[in-house]
Design a protein around this motif. Structure first.
Motif, PDB file in Angstrom:
ATOM      1  N   ALA A  69       0.831  -1.210   0.000  1.00 50.26           N
ATOM      2  CA  ALA A  69       0.000   0.000   0.000  1.00 50.26           C
ATOM      3  C   ALA A  69       0.866   1.260   0.000  1.00 50.26           C
ATOM      4  O   ALA A  69       0.594   2.225  -0.727  1.00 50.26           O
ATOM      5  CB  ALA A  69      -0.935  -0.010   1.203  1.00 50.26           C
ATOM      6  N   THR A  73       1.160   3.738  -3.241  1.00 52.84           N
ATOM      7  CA  THR A  73       0.741   5.130  -3.058  1.00 52.84           C
ATOM      8  C   THR A  73       1.848   6.099  -3.454  1.00 52.84           C
ATOM      9  O   THR A  73       1.625   7.072  -4.178  1.00 52.84           O
ATOM     10  CB  THR A  73       0.335   5.367  -1.595  1.00 52.84           C
ATOM     11  OG1 THR A  73      -0.755   4.492  -1.261  1.00 52.84           O
ATOM     12  CG2 THR A  73      -0.103   6.809  -1.384  1.00 52.84           C
ATOM     13  N   ALA A  77       0.225   6.414  -7.118  1.00 50.57           N
ATOM     14  CA  ALA A  77      -0.925   7.288  -6.872  1.00 50.57           C
ATOM     15  C   ALA A  77      -0.503   8.738  -6.630  1.00 50.57           C
ATOM     16  O   ALA A  77      -0.911   9.655  -7.357  1.00 50.57           O
ATOM     17  CB  ALA A  77      -1.728   6.757  -5.690  1.00 50.57           C
ATOM     18  N   ALA A 187      -2.289  -1.648  -5.880  1.00 48.03           N
ATOM     19  CA  ALA A 187      -2.535  -0.695  -4.794  1.00 48.03           C
ATOM     20  C   ALA A 187      -2.577   0.739  -5.316  1.00 48.03           C
ATOM     21  O   ALA A 187      -3.469   1.525  -4.939  1.00 48.03           O
ATOM     22  CB  ALA A 187      -1.446  -0.836  -3.726  1.00 48.03           C
ATOM     23  N   ALA A 191      -5.954   3.300  -5.533  1.00 47.49           N
ATOM     24  CA  ALA A 191      -5.945   4.627  -4.920  1.00 47.49           C
ATOM     25  C   ALA A 191      -6.264   5.727  -5.931  1.00 47.49           C
ATOM     26  O   ALA A 191      -6.844   6.759  -5.566  1.00 47.49           O
ATOM     27  CB  ALA A 191      -4.575   4.884  -4.277  1.00 47.49           C
TER      28      ALA A 191
END
Length: 347
Positions: A69, A73, A77, A187, A191
């Motif tokens: 995660a 991110t 993301a 992940a 996001a």
């Protein structure tokens, strides 16, 4: 040589990533819907990550749920989100210049997190490469307003990706790169999806060229590129890998000229040579090969010089014969060294 060749191959394989990323701009400009950057980012990484996950059939375990995660991110993301904000708010030259500073940020984060010190030559190569990128991108874009929010977004994107890259190096073992890359892509895509829906609305309709472009960006620009990039991070110094990333704007410039008809001149060429030269100098195997080559060349030159002094040219006269006699020749000199004498003439 046994130690250097694998490292050199690793550097060359790692360079596939910025080459693939350098094509993103031209592919997006030509075939993807305009003004939908969040959709493009989510659509290129989430389906690719899901396909990898279905193929590998391995889910995270233990601490890797949180690590996936965090890495997804940071590397996808936050990076893509802030990068596109910077692209919209800043002139392209300034945005590219700021993102080119990433090698220095990666080196700083690697020192703070891993205590990884870079050789001075790598730092100097990074500075030279950044100068080359500045020279390259500002040839096409020298003006435009400077938006503080855009600058902050660009800096945030650099720090986010640089931190994520160093954490990949810290957490990932070389044999696990493929599977951990799939977790990151999923992940990061998950996001990005709500952000894209909130900012841009429902996904746009895609024609066949657009679908093929997204397929290329997903398989080549995401799966292949991030896999070889993270593989390089697990096997090389983070600073050397980061300098390889400067190949990205060079490839983007070449494709812009070929596919989009952008301008190209002698300054662009000189800037590209400077960037590519800095990437080579930053790689330790290249430096070692250059030192060995220089040593061998110097040795050959020294041997040739010694042979030229000790062996006169064929047919050269060695000395003048006294009392009007015949002067000795190189052939006579050679026979004298071998212990033989010239045949006597008979009258």
């Amino acid at each position: 040589m046994e130690d250097t060749s694998p490292r050199l191959r690793t550097a060359l394989v790692t360079a596939v990533a910025p080459v693939a990323w350098g094509s993103t701009y031209a592919v997006t400009q030509l075939w993807l819907p305009p003004d939908r950057p969040m959709f493009a980012a989510a659509a290129r990484i989430l389906p690719a990550g899901v396909l990898m996950l279905l193929w590998l059939r391995r889910l995270p375990r233990g601490a890797w749920w949180g690590r996936a995660a965090v890495l997804g991110t940071l590397n996808h993301a936050v990076f893509f989100g802030l990068l596109y904000v910077a692209a919209y708010r800043l002139p392209s030259g300034l945005a590219s210049t700021l993102t080119a500073l990433s090698p220095l940020v990666v080196m700083a984060v690697a020192w703070l997190a891993l205590r990884e010190r870079q050789p001075p030559v790598t730092v100097l190569a990074a500075l030279a490469g950044i100068a080359g990128v500045v020279l390259l991108v500002w040839q096409n874009d020298r003006s435009g307003p400077v938006d503080p929010a855009g600058v902050a977004a660009a800096v945030g994107a650099i720090v986010s990706a640089s931190t994520g890259f160093v954490l990949v190096k810290r957490w990932t073992r070389p044999g696990e790169v493929l599977v951990t890359t799939s977790w990151q892509l999923v992940a990061g895509g998950l996001a990005l999806v709500p952000v894209a829906l909130l900012v841009e609305g429902p996904p746009p309709a895609l024609d066949v060229p657009g679908a093929l472009a997204l397929t290329y960006l997903g398989l080549v620009g995401s799966v292949l590129a991030y896999t070889v990039w993270f593989r390089g991070l697990t096997r090389m110094d983070a600073g050397a890998v980061a300098v390889v990333g400067l190949v990205n704007p060079v490839v983007g410039t070449v494709l812009g000229v070929v596919l989009l008809g952008e301008a190209f001149g002698p300054v662009h060429l000189a800037a590209m040579v400077l960037v590519l030269g800095s990437v080579l100098v930053a790689q330790e195997p290249v430096r070692r090969s250059a030192v060995r080559f220089a040593g061998r060349s110097a040795g050959r030159a020294r041997r040739w010089s010694e042979e030229a002094v000790s062996c006169p040219p064929r047919g050269a006269r060695l000395s003048s014969a006294p009392h009007g006699g015949r002067a000795g020749t190189a052939g006579d000199w050679g026979r004298a060294r071998s212990g033989t004498s010239a045949p006597r003439r008979t009258r």
